[in-house]
Design a protein around this motif. Structure first.
Motif, short mmCIF file in Angstrom:
data_model
loop_
_atom_site.label_atom_id
_atom_site.label_comp_id
_atom_site.label_asym_id
_atom_site.label_seq_id
_atom_site.Cartn_x
_atom_site.Cartn_y
_atom_site.Cartn_z
N GLU A 4 0.86 -1.19 0.00
CA GLU A 4 0.00 0.00 0.00
C GLU A 4 0.89 1.23 0.00
OE1 GLU A 4 -4.03 0.25 2.26
OE2 GLU A 4 -2.53 -0.52 3.62
N ARG A 5 0.55 2.21 -0.84
CA ARG A 5 1.36 3.44 -0.84
C ARG A 5 0.48 4.65 -0.58
NH1 ARG A 5 6.52 2.86 -1.74
NH2 ARG A 5 7.16 1.00 -2.82
N PHE A 6 1.11 5.66 0.06
CA PHE A 6 0.41 6.92 0.27
C PHE A 6 0.30 7.67 -1.06
CE2 PHE A 6 2.43 6.63 4.59
CZ PHE A 6 1.28 6.78 5.34
N SER A 7 -0.75 8.48 -1.21
CA SER A 7 -0.73 9.44 -2.30
C SER A 7 0.24 10.55 -1.87
CB SER A 7 -2.13 10.03 -2.50
OG SER A 7 -2.48 10.81 -1.37
N ARG A 8 0.61 11.45 -2.82
CA ARG A 8 1.54 12.53 -2.48
C ARG A 8 1.07 13.33 -1.29
NH1 ARG A 8 5.17 14.85 -6.72
NH2 ARG A 8 5.00 13.24 -8.28
N GLY A 10 -1.28 12.59 0.69
CA GLY A 10 -1.50 11.70 1.83
C GLY A 10 -0.23 11.53 2.64
N LYS A 163 -3.70 3.14 3.85
CA LYS A 163 -4.56 4.06 3.08
C LYS A 163 -5.91 4.28 3.77
CE LYS A 163 -4.43 5.15 -1.43
NZ LYS A 163 -3.35 6.12 -1.42
N GLU A 167 -3.93 7.27 6.21
CA GLU A 167 -4.08 8.39 5.26
C GLU A 167 -5.45 9.06 5.42
OE1 GLU A 167 -2.53 8.06 1.31
OE2 GLU A 167 -4.19 9.14 0.42
N LYS A 168 -6.48 8.24 5.49
CA LYS A 168 -7.83 8.79 5.54
C LYS A 168 -8.05 9.65 6.80
CE LYS A 168 -12.28 6.88 4.19
NZ LYS A 168 -12.97 5.58 4.18
N SER A 240 5.62 7.54 -2.50
CA SER A 240 5.84 7.29 -3.91
C SER A 240 7.26 7.71 -4.27
CB SER A 240 4.83 8.12 -4.72
OG SER A 240 5.40 8.48 -5.94
N GLN A 243 8.01 11.18 -5.56
CA GLN A 243 7.92 12.33 -4.66
C GLN A 243 9.32 12.67 -4.12
OE1 GLN A 243 4.89 11.50 -1.84
NE2 GLN A 243 4.75 13.59 -1.07
#
Ligand code: PFF
Length: 449
Positions: A4-8, A10, A163, A167-168, A240, A243
């Motif tokens: 699982e990866r974070f969004s930027r 996030g 995620k 993240e949420k 990511s 980033q």
């Protein structure tokens, strides 16, 4: 299963959520008050700029390269023959140590939210002292119930993973926290106390600075940026690769510093407006704020509720990040399920946290103490003065010296302007180790300036 990866955004919010915590809104204002204001703030800002930012980017780099839990990331990033560096990854256990008292403080905040909603916040200084002292020294069951709620909230988020959980939660709580703080600060701008607050925080009176103040300011810079416990390694393992480590570290440093300064200005505007004394220590937000706000009637009651909610948001996002490194470690190294790892780690710090609560009570204080210190204070001291600086030192030495230059350059050199990259390495190699060494020697009374 793919990682699982974070969004930027996030990743930046999760890392900023780790950094922005009780340290910013509860601790920064009160230690600034104890150590006299502007000069203390100046030392803190200089440390953040010269050491904090570099260590933050350095710590992220280890996770960016390693891509795993803190121990494995150090092991993967270390060159052949130097795999012993993996032991630096054990800094991740400092997070659990911090959680033993951090979660207790979040519990106190929950109690104040409850008081705010039931209209029971104290209105004069005597009852404010009594409320806080009762909660901390003679109502261990109440304090434990709130501590448990905080443990459960954090566990619930962590069970949902990177995620869906971390993240949420940060995507919701961090913007909410910033909005609340901005609103409260706008409100405080109408006071004469606002100018006094600016003056108190930004006009340094250097005669007030001594070696203890310097050490506390440096220590706070580490604590507030969440450096040296493997959180940033663990989070960066899921960032990511498109980033930039430097950009992320820049945003986290900026947000953390701005939020601490804003919270300081806001709180002191209220405090000076109503003629209270700034140097009151840890009770500042619990004892002084309710009394000050009581003078604003219903508006004050609403502000009180909103303020304690913001404080809880800040604390919870940091608490999540204090626990995740240990959770991830057991998942990766021992192949535990997330549920098992979250349950065991949460139970552990919950139990020690109860010891910390009891250490402040009259009935059990003597039993739960280490030397002359209550367990609560001993845990806080050990992290602030020993574990975090050691973690920071390990990062500086690892990235500055042990990590092969070729690899390091290939990974991140293109992400920074040449002067910044050189300054970053200089900071990691010389300024950070010397600064940390100075701080530790001072802490143990070996040198005094
Ligand atoms: N930076 C947090 C604060 O200022 O409250 C505390 C903290 C969180 C320290 C996460 C370390 C960490 F990894």
């Amino acid at each position: 299963m793919a990682k699982e990866r974070f969004s930027r955004i996030g990743f930046i919010l999760a890392a900023a959520g780790a950094a922005v915590g009780l340290g910013n809104i509860w601790k920064f204002p009160y230690i600034t008050g104890i150590y006299g204001g502007g000069a203390f703030v100046a030392v803190y800002l200089i440390t953040v700029l010269l050491i904090g930012f570099s260590l933050l980017a350095g710590e992220m780099l280890v996770g960016y390269k390693g891509g795993k839990d803190a121990v494995s990331s150090f092991e993967i990033a270390a060159p052949e023959g130097k795999k012993g560096w993996k032991f630096a990854g054990f800094m991740l256990f400092s997070g659990l140590v911090i959680m033993t008292f951090y979660s207790v403080v979040i519990g106190w905040i929950f109690h104040y939210i409850y008081l705010a909603f039931t209209g029971a916040l104290p209105t004069d200084i005597e009852s404010a002292k009594a409320t806080f002292d009762t909660l901390t020294s003679s109502a261990p069951l109440t304090a434990t119930a709130w501590h448990l709620l905080s443990v459960l909230f954090v566990a619930f988020v962590l069970l949902r993973g990177i995620k869906g959980g971390i993240e949420k939660t940060n995507l919701i709580l961090m913007p909410a926290l910033m909005l609340i703080l901005a609103g409260l600060t706008l409100y405080a701008m109408r006071f004469d106390g606002f100018t006094k607050a600016l003056h108190f925080l930004f006009a340094p009176d250097w005669s007030k600075i001594n070696s203890e103040a310097i050490v506390r300011a440096v220590g706070h810079a580490f604590f507030t940026l969440s450096i040296g416990i493997g959180t940033m390694v663990t989070y960066a393992a899921s960032m990511s690769h498109k980033q930039s480590v430097f950009k992320a570290a820049f945003w986290v440093t900026l947000l953390d510093t701005l939020i601490a300064l804003t919270a300081g200005v806001m709180l002191y505007s209220f405090i000076f407006q109503f003629g209270e004394n700034p140097g009151q220590g840890p009770g500042l937000v619990f004892k002084t704020m309710p009394v000050v706000l009581a003078q604003l009637g219903t508006t004050g009651a609403v502000i009180g509720a909103v303020f304690f909610i913001a404080l809880a948001f800040a604390g919870l996002t940091s608490a999540i990040s204090l626990t995740e490194p240990a959770v991830e470690y057991f998942i990766q190294r021992f192949h535990w399920s997330r549920a098992k790892s979250v349950t065991i780690n949460s139970t552990l710090y919950f139990i020690v946290g109860v010891g910390a609560i009891l250490s402040y009570t009259k009935a059990y204080g003597d039993i739960f103490s280490i030397g002359s210190k209550p367990l609560f204070d001993a845990l806080e001291f050990s992290t602030d003065s020993i574990l975090l600086p050691l973690g920071g030192l390990a990062i500086a030495l690892f990235v500055g010296y042990a990590l092969p230059a070729k690899e390091r350059d290939a990974l991140v050199k293109h992400q920074a302007a040449p002067w910044l990259y050189r300054a970053w390495l200089f900071s990691l190699r010389y300024i950070a180790p010397l600064g940390i060494l100075f701080m530790m020697l001072n802490n143990f009374g070996i040198i005094k300036v």
